[in-house]
Write an enzyme that holds these catalytic residues in place. Structure first.
Site, PDB file in Angstrom:
ATOM      1  N   ARG A  43       1.053  -1.004  -0.381  1.00 19.60           N
ATOM      2  CA  ARG A  43       0.106  -0.154  -0.172  1.00 19.60           C
ATOM      3  C   ARG A  43       0.384   1.598  -0.363  1.00 19.60           C
ATOM      4  O   ARG A  43       0.805   2.276  -0.642  1.00 19.60           O
ATOM      5  CB  ARG A  43      -0.447   0.052   1.786  1.00 19.60           C
ATOM      6  CG  ARG A  43      -1.760   1.221   1.279  1.00 19.60           C
ATOM      7  CD  ARG A  43      -3.040   0.834   2.396  1.00 19.60           C
ATOM      8  NE  ARG A  43      -4.381   1.537   1.662  1.00 19.60           N
ATOM      9  CZ  ARG A  43      -4.601   2.830   2.884  1.00 19.60           C
ATOM     10  NH1 ARG A  43      -3.495   2.700   4.085  1.00 19.60           N
ATOM     11  NH2 ARG A  43      -5.288   3.491   1.945  1.00 19.60           N
ATOM     12  N   HIS A  47       0.986   4.511  -2.376  1.00 24.63           N
ATOM     13  CA  HIS A  47       0.238   5.914  -2.500  1.00 24.63           C
ATOM     14  C   HIS A  47       1.444   6.757  -2.406  1.00 24.63           C
ATOM     15  O   HIS A  47       0.498   7.362  -3.185  1.00 24.63           O
ATOM     16  CB  HIS A  47      -0.130   5.671  -0.659  1.00 24.63           C
ATOM     17  CG  HIS A  47      -1.416   5.467  -0.550  1.00 24.63           C
ATOM     18  ND1 HIS A  47      -2.215   5.573   0.637  1.00 24.63           N
ATOM     19  CD2 HIS A  47      -1.943   4.595  -0.783  1.00 24.63           C
ATOM     20  CE1 HIS A  47      -3.531   5.679   0.583  1.00 24.63           C
ATOM     21  NE2 HIS A  47      -3.124   4.412  -0.137  1.00 24.63           N
ATOM     22  N   TRP A 186     -12.163 -10.217   9.243  1.00 23.35           N
ATOM     23  CA  TRP A 186     -12.373 -10.487  10.198  1.00 23.35           C
ATOM     24  C   TRP A 186     -11.914 -12.221   9.107  1.00 23.35           C
ATOM     25  O   TRP A 186     -12.057 -13.304   9.102  1.00 23.35           O
ATOM     26  CB  TRP A 186     -14.014 -10.217  10.982  1.00 23.35           C
ATOM     27  CG  TRP A 186     -14.732  -9.267  10.903  1.00 23.35           C
ATOM     28  CD1 TRP A 186     -13.764  -8.564  12.415  1.00 23.35           C
ATOM     29  CD2 TRP A 186     -15.240  -8.498  10.363  1.00 23.35           C
ATOM     30  NE1 TRP A 186     -14.707  -7.133  11.620  1.00 23.35           N
ATOM     31  CE2 TRP A 186     -15.571  -7.242  10.902  1.00 23.35           C
ATOM     32  CE3 TRP A 186     -15.665  -8.954   8.479  1.00 23.35           C
ATOM     33  CZ2 TRP A 186     -15.457  -6.627  10.348  1.00 23.35           C
ATOM     34  CZ3 TRP A 186     -16.119  -8.043   8.504  1.00 23.35           C
ATOM     35  CH2 TRP A 186     -16.051  -6.592   8.463  1.00 23.35           C
TER      36      TRP A 186
HETATM   37  C1  HEM Z   1     -10.254   3.253  -5.502  1.00 27.70           C
HETATM   38  C2  HEM Z   1      -9.141   2.518  -5.315  1.00 27.70           C
HETATM   39  C3  HEM Z   1      -8.618   2.319  -3.822  1.00 27.70           C
HETATM   40  C4  HEM Z   1      -9.316   2.770  -2.835  1.00 27.70           C
HETATM   41  C5  HEM Z   1     -10.282   3.448  -2.463  1.00 27.70           C
HETATM   42  C6  HEM Z   1      -8.963   1.951  -1.125  1.00 27.70           C
HETATM   43  C7  HEM Z   1      -8.832   1.815  -0.535  1.00 27.70           C
HETATM   44  C8  HEM Z   1      -8.695   1.336   0.721  1.00 27.70           C
HETATM   45  C9  HEM Z   1      -9.123   1.180   2.029  1.00 27.70           C
HETATM   46  C10 HEM Z   1      -9.555   1.878   2.309  1.00 27.70           C
HETATM   47  C11 HEM Z   1      -7.638   0.267   2.521  1.00 27.70           C
HETATM   48  C12 HEM Z   1      -7.785   0.171   4.679  1.00 27.70           C
HETATM   49  C13 HEM Z   1      -6.257   1.407   4.435  1.00 27.70           C
HETATM   50  C14 HEM Z   1      -6.251   0.873   6.240  1.00 27.70           C
HETATM   51  O1  HEM Z   1      -7.893   0.745   7.212  1.00 27.70           O
HETATM   52  O2  HEM Z   1      -5.876   0.803   6.614  1.00 27.70           O
HETATM   53  C15 HEM Z   1      -6.751  -0.375   1.824  1.00 27.70           C
HETATM   54  C16 HEM Z   1      -6.128  -0.701   1.688  1.00 27.70           C
HETATM   55  C17 HEM Z   1      -5.312  -1.907   0.991  1.00 27.70           C
HETATM   56  N1  HEM Z   1      -5.359  -0.829   0.065  1.00 27.70           N
HETATM   57 FE1  HEM Z   1      -6.244   0.095  -1.383  1.00 27.70          FE
HETATM   58  N2  HEM Z   1      -7.648   1.230  -1.688  1.00 27.70           N
HETATM   59  C18 HEM Z   1      -7.568   1.615  -3.593  1.00 27.70           C
HETATM   60  C19 HEM Z   1      -6.255   0.912  -4.698  1.00 27.70           C
HETATM   61  C20 HEM Z   1      -5.495   0.084  -4.286  1.00 27.70           C
HETATM   62  C21 HEM Z   1      -4.487  -0.577  -5.194  1.00 27.70           C
HETATM   63  C22 HEM Z   1      -4.389   0.368  -6.557  1.00 27.70           C
HETATM   64  C23 HEM Z   1      -3.569  -1.325  -4.549  1.00 27.70           C
HETATM   65  C24 HEM Z   1      -2.726  -0.937  -4.672  1.00 27.70           C
HETATM   66  C25 HEM Z   1      -2.230  -1.972  -5.650  1.00 27.70           C
HETATM   67  C26 HEM Z   1      -3.899  -1.469  -3.665  1.00 27.70           C
HETATM   68  C27 HEM Z   1      -3.003  -1.602  -2.094  1.00 27.70           C
HETATM   69  C28 HEM Z   1      -3.900  -2.502  -1.155  1.00 27.70           C
HETATM   70  C29 HEM Z   1      -3.826  -3.029   0.265  1.00 27.70           C
HETATM   71  C30 HEM Z   1      -2.572  -4.285   0.145  1.00 27.70           C
HETATM   72  C31 HEM Z   1      -4.196  -2.799   1.533  1.00 27.70           C
HETATM   73  C32 HEM Z   1      -4.188  -3.463   2.592  1.00 27.70           C
HETATM   74  C33 HEM Z   1      -3.494  -2.430   3.593  1.00 27.70           C
HETATM   75  C34 HEM Z   1      -3.347  -3.150   5.417  1.00 27.70           C
HETATM   76  O3  HEM Z   1      -3.850  -4.514   5.238  1.00 27.70           O
HETATM   77  O4  HEM Z   1      -2.871  -2.271   6.118  1.00 27.70           O
HETATM   78  N3  HEM Z   1      -5.194  -0.354  -3.119  1.00 27.70           N
HETATM   79  N4  HEM Z   1      -7.361   0.387   0.279  1.00 27.70           N
END
Ligand code: HEM
Ligand SMILES: Nc1cccc2nccn12
Length: 287
Positions: A43, A47, A186
């Site tokens: 992530r 970002h 969960w």
């Molecule tokens: C419409 C596009 C996207 C939105 C709105 C979005 C939103 C989010 C949100 C709200 C979380 C939760 C963060 C947290 O509470 O810790 C998250 C987690 C995550 N996102 Fe996205 N995301 C998007 C696209 C992507 C993309 C393009 C990738 C990577 C190629 C990605 C990879 C991840 C990963 C790996 C997590 C898990 C992080 C963790 O477990 O700490 N996301 N995302």
């Protein structure tokens, strides 16, 4: 104008950085209830790259500006400090690597060590000064619908198929109330790269509920969750067609994700011919 990559090191030098990150990923496996650091590093790489704005070539991974306060404290980046702290010992061990190269290399390492596709990577990002830090608010809103998501990714030159593939990264890790106001899955959180996310989108019975943070999210009776922006992929007929393909064909998903992720972490950068693409070996492949 475009940023020109500059690199003095050799591919084997970067394989050493990959191996140090991969070894640390294995050692520190207890993070986030034994999910490990893979998802949060992935992530972080997304970002620091997802701030890219094609109109003026601002943002993007080149300048490593995430290290500055304004970007690190962007509300969209809440929780990523855990990934940043994980990388501080790697930075000390390899002081010659730029921040942009380190953050993107760490994301590539996370994907490959979580058994995901090989991600071609090139070095040469050069640290920029604090004044070039992009403003907050350039990362996507989890409440967005399909029109929002499609328009958002136009800013980075991504088409439907690339967007659906990139969102497949949501088969990893979890959401945390304290970071984003969403929670879950969960028990079912994973650290193994797969097309599961697409099968869940199609096969689970989803209930649209207000969560404890007051945000609407989709929950399934098996303990999975989806953001509104996730569900957009099955609410839009063009996206849905691609979701169905990736749900059936993991190789197609892996292939598309690999290309799209390289494009994501290289947006806005011109790489001279002498900077070769590296495909890193996983730790397993070197044993
Ligand atoms: C419409 C596009 C996207 C939105 C709105 C979005 C939103 C989010 C949100 C709200 C979380 C939760 C963060 C947290 O509470 O810790 C998250 C987690 C995550 N996102 Fe996205 N995301 C998007 C696209 C992507 C993309 C393009 C990738 C990577 C190629 C990605 C990879 C991840 C990963 C790996 C997590 C898990 C992080 C963790 O477990 O700490 N996301 N995302
Ligand atoms: N793991 C995870 C992270 C972020 C978003 C998301 N939606 C479904 C699952 N998921």
């Amino acid at each position: 104008g475009l940023h020109i990559a500059e690199c003095q090191k050799k591919p084997e030098d970067y394989q050493k950085v990959y191996n140090a990150i991969a070894t640390k990923l294995r050692d520190e496996d207890e993070y986030d209830n034994y999910i490990g650091y893979g998802p949060v590093l992935l992530r972080l790489a997304w970002h620091v790259s997802g701030t890219f704005e094609k109109k003026d070539n601002s943002g993007g991974s080149f300048g490593g500006t995430y290290r500055f306060k304004k970007e690190m404290e962007d509300p969209s980046n809440k929780g990523l400090q855990n990934g940043f702290k994980f990388l501080s010992s790697i930075q000390e061990q390899f002081p010659w690597i730029s921040h942009g190269d380190l953050y993107t290399l760490a994301g590539v390492t996370a994907i490959q060590e979580m058994q995901g596709p090989k991600i071609p990577w090139r070095a040469g990002r050069v640290d920029q000064t604090e004044d070039l830090t992009p403003d907050n608010g350039r990362l996507p809103d989890a409440k967005g619908d399909a029109t929002y998501v499609r328009n958002f990714y136009k800013r980075m030159n991504f088409e439907d198929r690339e967007v659906v593939a990139l969102l497949g990264a949501h088969s990893l890790g979890k959401t945390h109330y304290e970071n984003s106001g969403f929670e879950g899955p969960w028990g079912a959180a994973t650290n193994v790269f797969s097309n599961e996310y697409f099968n869940n989108l199609i096969n689970e019975k989803w209930e649209f509920v207000k969560n404890e943070a007051g945000n609407m999210q989709y929950n399934s009776d098996k303990g999975f969750m989806m953001l509104p922006a996730d569900m957009a992929l099955v609410q839009d007929p063009k996206y849905l067609k691609i979701v169905k393909e990736f749900a059936k064909d993991q190789d197609a998903f892996f292939n598309e994700f690999g290309k799209a992720f390289t494009k994501l972490i290289e947006n806005g950068i011109e790489f001279p011919k002498n900077i070769k693409t590296t495909v890193f070996k996983t730790l397993d492949e070197q044993e």
